[in-house]
Design a protein around this motif. Structure first.
Motif, PDB file in Angstrom:
ATOM      1  N   GLN A 134      12.464  58.671  59.029  1.00  0.00           N
ATOM      2  CA  GLN A 134      12.307  59.963  59.696  1.00  0.00           C
ATOM      3  C   GLN A 134      12.251  59.874  61.210  1.00  0.00           C
ATOM      4  O   GLN A 134      12.093  60.890  61.872  1.00  0.00           O
ATOM      5  CB  GLN A 134      11.037  60.655  59.186  1.00  0.00           C
ATOM      6  CG  GLN A 134      11.022  60.873  57.691  1.00  0.00           C
ATOM      7  CD  GLN A 134      12.244  61.631  57.223  1.00  0.00           C
ATOM      8  OE1 GLN A 134      12.552  62.699  57.742  1.00  0.00           O
ATOM      9  NE2 GLN A 134      12.964  61.082  56.255  1.00  0.00           N
ATOM     10  N   PRO A 185       7.817  63.995  61.250  1.00  0.00           N
ATOM     11  CA  PRO A 185       7.026  63.757  60.029  1.00  0.00           C
ATOM     12  C   PRO A 185       7.881  63.938  58.782  1.00  0.00           C
ATOM     13  O   PRO A 185       8.915  64.606  58.798  1.00  0.00           O
ATOM     14  CB  PRO A 185       5.931  64.827  60.115  1.00  0.00           C
ATOM     15  CG  PRO A 185       6.548  65.928  60.924  1.00  0.00           C
ATOM     16  CD  PRO A 185       7.461  65.263  61.910  1.00  0.00           C
ATOM     17  N   PHE A 186       7.441  63.357  57.678  1.00  0.00           N
ATOM     18  CA  PHE A 186       8.083  63.582  56.398  1.00  0.00           C
ATOM     19  C   PHE A 186       7.843  65.022  55.959  1.00  0.00           C
ATOM     20  O   PHE A 186       6.795  65.618  56.256  1.00  0.00           O
ATOM     21  CB  PHE A 186       7.516  62.625  55.348  1.00  0.00           C
ATOM     22  CG  PHE A 186       8.017  61.211  55.472  1.00  0.00           C
ATOM     23  CD1 PHE A 186       9.111  60.783  54.739  1.00  0.00           C
ATOM     24  CD2 PHE A 186       7.389  60.319  56.317  1.00  0.00           C
ATOM     25  CE1 PHE A 186       9.570  59.483  54.839  1.00  0.00           C
ATOM     26  CE2 PHE A 186       7.834  59.020  56.428  1.00  0.00           C
ATOM     27  CZ  PHE A 186       8.941  58.589  55.697  1.00  0.00           C
ATOM     28  N   PHE A 196       8.834  58.760  50.760  1.00  0.00           N
ATOM     29  CA  PHE A 196       7.471  58.607  51.278  1.00  0.00           C
ATOM     30  C   PHE A 196       6.700  57.651  50.378  1.00  0.00           C
ATOM     31  O   PHE A 196       6.456  57.948  49.196  1.00  0.00           O
ATOM     32  CB  PHE A 196       6.776  59.974  51.340  1.00  0.00           C
ATOM     33  CG  PHE A 196       5.381  59.918  51.889  1.00  0.00           C
ATOM     34  CD1 PHE A 196       5.153  59.706  53.236  1.00  0.00           C
ATOM     35  CD2 PHE A 196       4.280  60.052  51.049  1.00  0.00           C
ATOM     36  CE1 PHE A 196       3.867  59.648  53.746  1.00  0.00           C
ATOM     37  CE2 PHE A 196       2.993  59.994  51.537  1.00  0.00           C
ATOM     38  CZ  PHE A 196       2.791  59.787  52.899  1.00  0.00           C
ATOM     39  N   SER A 235       2.595  63.898  57.342  1.00  0.00           N
ATOM     40  CA  SER A 235       3.501  63.383  56.311  1.00  0.00           C
ATOM     41  C   SER A 235       2.792  63.264  54.973  1.00  0.00           C
ATOM     42  O   SER A 235       3.375  63.544  53.911  1.00  0.00           O
ATOM     43  CB  SER A 235       4.048  62.022  56.744  1.00  0.00           C
ATOM     44  OG  SER A 235       4.810  62.139  57.931  1.00  0.00           O
TER      45      SER A 235
END
Length: 855
Positions: free
Chosen positions: A207, A211-212, A220, A252
């Protein structure tokens, strides 16, 4: 989401390629959810076409998945065709098969001695058979040799297109393409040759500095235990605060870890990011308006949000009603409000506003129970100090879930697992361990690792992330700095200066020598800065996102990550140089927001030293101060000048009033004196008139009245009255036997008699001799005057001194006749004038300036 491992995923990916008559021709396997890989000659055999053709056949191919329950069938069309030496065909399924899973592709080089297994369909084994053995090294053709173990099945015709599973790497290293007849030697095409990026779009599992999100859940990894813990907390309490240091992955964790689990349980989710400077009620109102009125346009939503904010500010208990409406609009299992980056609001707003916003969240969530909205927020630990009060300490302590930076083993999993989830992507051996070691133990290392991996993915070599590319990046820390410098170097000199101003505006001083991000609305940026932001946005140094509660075209500009403020030396130096100005500007923005929220109250405008400093800052940084801030300063200046003019006018009016009061007082005093003089004059006149009107039989009373008139006001009238009564008094005293007992005295020198006056003074009726006379008056006049020096003759005086006698004649004030003699006293310097009427008059001396009196 964790990918399936071992035989499970291998079984779920296996397919049989069938001819039109249903005959098993060969094997295949999924490399993507809807893309199957096999040999080109297998497809040609299934369709009955030559395998040497350069064009892909357009006829669909039949296949099934024999290791899945029910052996589901499917049809697929060739989308990538490489016949000859590569001998690879990629087919896209018409419909994805439920239960089927793609295999992870791993590095097919450097596999000497690795054990393998493969599943094929040789003659007489249409249901499939497993073979195993040992991998060797690559050949000149690019194929990798493998040896089937003995005893056991050999790899023969029917294994073409079968995946070769490496037990050490736990993934597919290649595809079976050929075998020696009658021998145990076979060959595989390495996995790097299987992927056609025109068909399988390369997917970056990293990423960068972003953030995810929920869509990145499959990439993740490394937070499995934390995800489970926070998920349990959100399910068990109405408010959850996920606290941890900057860069540890709080956002995330919630987005890619917790929220997908909540959605899977039937809960709906909405997100908001509090904008610093917006009052607490407006922050919540904008979020709720999107939930309660999803069909409204931008303008309608803004109007509804303002109305709802007014209700929340009014103090009425509307949160209970809002809670019910939110639950009614949400999913059946409940609704979750995710508040991201709460520390940005806590760091820029007043503590009272921060506590107010947290109180609104708590009130909306209500008490523990199943049918309540859930609020989960991410924040830094230092923001908790603002929230903790006597009334909220219990709620905060129950709500907080602390998140620590990833440990080394979890960090390695976060690095390697995303690569395993992408077909045809792998690390060069030893590279993940090198990256984890370079990351160190800093709390904010995860964004740096993600950014380095993203840059490494861009420089991959035939789907491999290599040591050479990582070294060129400069490691974990060097990747970010080098990228930022490269992006800046592509700008012109003028654009670089504007970029400096932009980056300074996107960060604000925090505690100590640190800085934190400060998202800024595009409307608050100068046009040239907004242009530079759009130039930098594609490179992800800055991020443009829709402004919460803003219009359709209003956006927020933000730094890609807070790590830039600490690890990019150029940016850090810019921020240090502008610390004083930015600290003052943040305070100015706070004052401006307070003035706006308090209905433009004049008392909230700048004044005194604050206004002076604002004027100085405006002159030195006019380009860095937004139009709203500039207007606030100028309005404060006008208000101050107006106040100064009013003060000056007040002082002037006070001075005029003071002068008028003094003049009026003097005038009044003068009038009183004039009135007093007039009254005294009138009284003196009345007394004089009363003295004149007294009968001759009462000379003493008449004389006293005349004296009283003279003492009250010395005027010509009172003087004449006194002289008149004095002149008439002796004869009447002699005739009536009243008055003093001694009626007269004789001059010792000449023997001349001198009658006594009522005051005790005597009058000489005979002038003294000019040269030898000496006055022996017993009572000299009450007031004496000096005389001017001049020519004079010697003579005697009343005081016994030798006197000079002047021959001048002066009219008598009593009888208007000329005097006969004038004697002057040398010692007393008085002059005496003898008149024909016998009165002695003391004249005023120019030297002594005393009033003359009569005896």
């Amino acid at each position: 989401m964790v990918a399936l491992r071992g035989s499970d995923v291998l079984d779920a990916s296996q397919a049989r390629i069938l001819s039109a008559a249903g005959e098993v021709i060969g094997a295949g396997f999924l490399v993507a959810p809807d893309v199957l890989c096999t040999c080109a000659h297998v497809v040609a055999g299934a369709l009955g076409v030559p395998d040497a053709g350069e064009r892909a056949p357009g006829t669909p191919v039949d296949l099934d998945f024999p290791l899945l329950g029910g052996r589901p069938r499917a049809r697929a069309t060739v989308v990538s065709w490489r016949s000859g030496g590569s001998d690879v065909a990629l087919l896209r399924l018409d419909v994805a098969v439920e239960g089927a899973r793609p295999v992870p592709l791993v590095d097919g080089t450097g596999v000497w001695g690795h054990t393998f297994r493969a599943f094929g369909y040789p003659a007489g084994a249409d249901d499939g058979i497993w073979a195993s053995g040992t991998l060797r090294a690559g050949q000149g053709s690019g194929w990798v040799q493998m040896e089937a173990q003995e005893p056991g099945p050999r790899i023969a015709e029917g294994f073409s297109g079968a995946p070769v599973w490496d037990d050490q790497q736990n993934g597919v290293v290649g595809m079976t393409v050929a075998a020696h007849r009658g021998e145990r030697t076979a060959y595989l095409l390495p996995s790097a040759e299987l992927v056609d990026e025109r068909t399988l779009r390369p997917v970056c599992p990293f990423q960068g500095l972003a953030p995810f999100t929920e869509g990145d859940a499959e990439f993740f990894h490394g937070r499995d235990s934390d995800t489970a813990r926070v998920h349990k907390a959100v399910r068990g309490r109405p408010v959850t605060l996920v606290a941890g240091p900057s860069g540890c992955g709080k956002s995330s964790l919630v987005r890619a870890g917790v929220l997908p689990l909540l959605r899977a349980e039937g809960m709906s989710v909405s997100e908001l990011r509090p904008v610093p400077g917006v009052r607490a009620a407006a922050v919540l109102a904008r979020a709720l308006t999107g939930i309660l009125e999803p069909g409204l346009g931008e303008v309608g939503r803004l109007v509804k949000a303002e109305e709802l904010a007014g209700l929340l500010d009014s103090g009425d208990d509307v949160t209970a009603e809002l809670r019910g409406r939110v639950l009614a609009r949400g999913a059946s299992a409940g609704h979750v409000i995710f508040v991201d980056q709460f520390e940005e609001y806590a760091g820029a707003a007043e503590p009272a506003a921060v506590r107010r916003l947290f109180g609104l969240f708590a009130a909306l969530a209500g008490k523990d129970g199943t049918a309540v909205p859930r609020v989960v927020a991410t924040t830094r630990p230092d923001s908790l100090d603002v929230l903790v009060t006597a009334g909220t300490s219990d709620l905060v302590s129950d709500a907080v879930q602390f998140i620590a930076p990833l440990a080394a083993d979890n960090l390695e999993r976060a690095v390697t697992a995303p690569v395993d989830a992408v077909p045809g992507l792998w690390f060069e051996p030893g590279l993940p361990e090198r990256i984890v070691a370079d990351a160190g133990d800093e709390p904010g290392r995860m964004p740096l690792v993600q950014f380095a991996l993203t840059e490494l993915w861009k420089r991959r070599s035939r789907s491999m992330l290599t040591h050479a590319a990582y070294g060129d990046l400069g490691g974990v820390a060097g990747a970010l700095v080098g990228y930022a410098e490269d992006a800046l170097s592509e700008l012109t000199r003028d654009q670089q200066e504007r970029a400096r101003r932009l980056f300074v505006q996107l960060a604000r001083p925090a505690g100590g020598d640190t800085f934190s991000r400060s998202p800024t609305r595009t409307a608050d940026l100068a046009p040239e800065l907004l242009h530079v932001a759009r130039e930098l946005a594609p490179g992800k140094l800055v991020v443009l996102s829709p402004a919460p509660g803003g219009g359709e075209r209003e956006e927020m500009v933000d730094l890609a990550h807070e790590a830039l403020t600490a690890l990019w030396p150029r940016l850090r130096q810019w921020l240090v140089d502008s610390r004083d100005f930015r600290s003052w500007q943040e305070q100015l923005r706070t004052d401006l927001k307070r003035w706006q929220t308090q209905h433009h109250e004049p008392a909230r405008l700048l004044s005194g030293t604050d206004l002076a400093e604002a004027g100085h800052r405006l002159a030195g940084h006019i380009e860095d101060i937004s139009a709203a801030e500039r207007g606030y300063i100028l309005l404060s200046r006008r208000h101050s000048r107006r106040g100064a003019r009013l003060r000056q006018a007040a002082v002037g009016a006070l001075a005029v009033l003071t002068v008028l009061a003094v003049v009026l007082a003097l005038s009044t005093w003068q009038s009183l004196r004039t009135a007093e003089d007039q009254l005294r004059t009138q009284a003196a006149g009345l007394l004089a008139q009363a003295a004149e009107d007294r009968p001759g039989s009462d000379p003493a009373t008449a004389l006293q009245l005349a004296l009283a008139a003279w003492n009250t006001r010395r005027t010509a009238k009172t003087g004449q009255a006194l002289l008149h009564r004095w002149r008439c008094a002796p004869n009447r005293w002699a005739a009536n036997g009243s008055g003093p007992t001694r009626e007269s005295t004789a001059c010792r020198r000449t023997g001349a008699s001198s009658p006594w006056s009522p005051t005790g003074a005597s009058r000489c009726s005979t002038p003294p001799e000019p040269a030898t006379s000496r006055c022996h008056c017993r009572h000299p006049p009450a007031r004496r005057t000096g005389y001017p020096r001049g020519r004079a003759t010697r003579s005697g005086s009343w005081c016994g001194a030798r006197a000079a006698t002047s021959t001048g004649r002066t009219p008598c004030g009593t009888c208007a006749t000329a005097c006969r003699w004038t004697t002057s006293c040398r010692r007393r310097r008085n002059s005496t004038v003898s008149t024909s009427c016998g009165a002695a008059k003391w004249t005023v001396s120019p030297r002594w300036r005393e009033a003359r009196s009569l005896c």
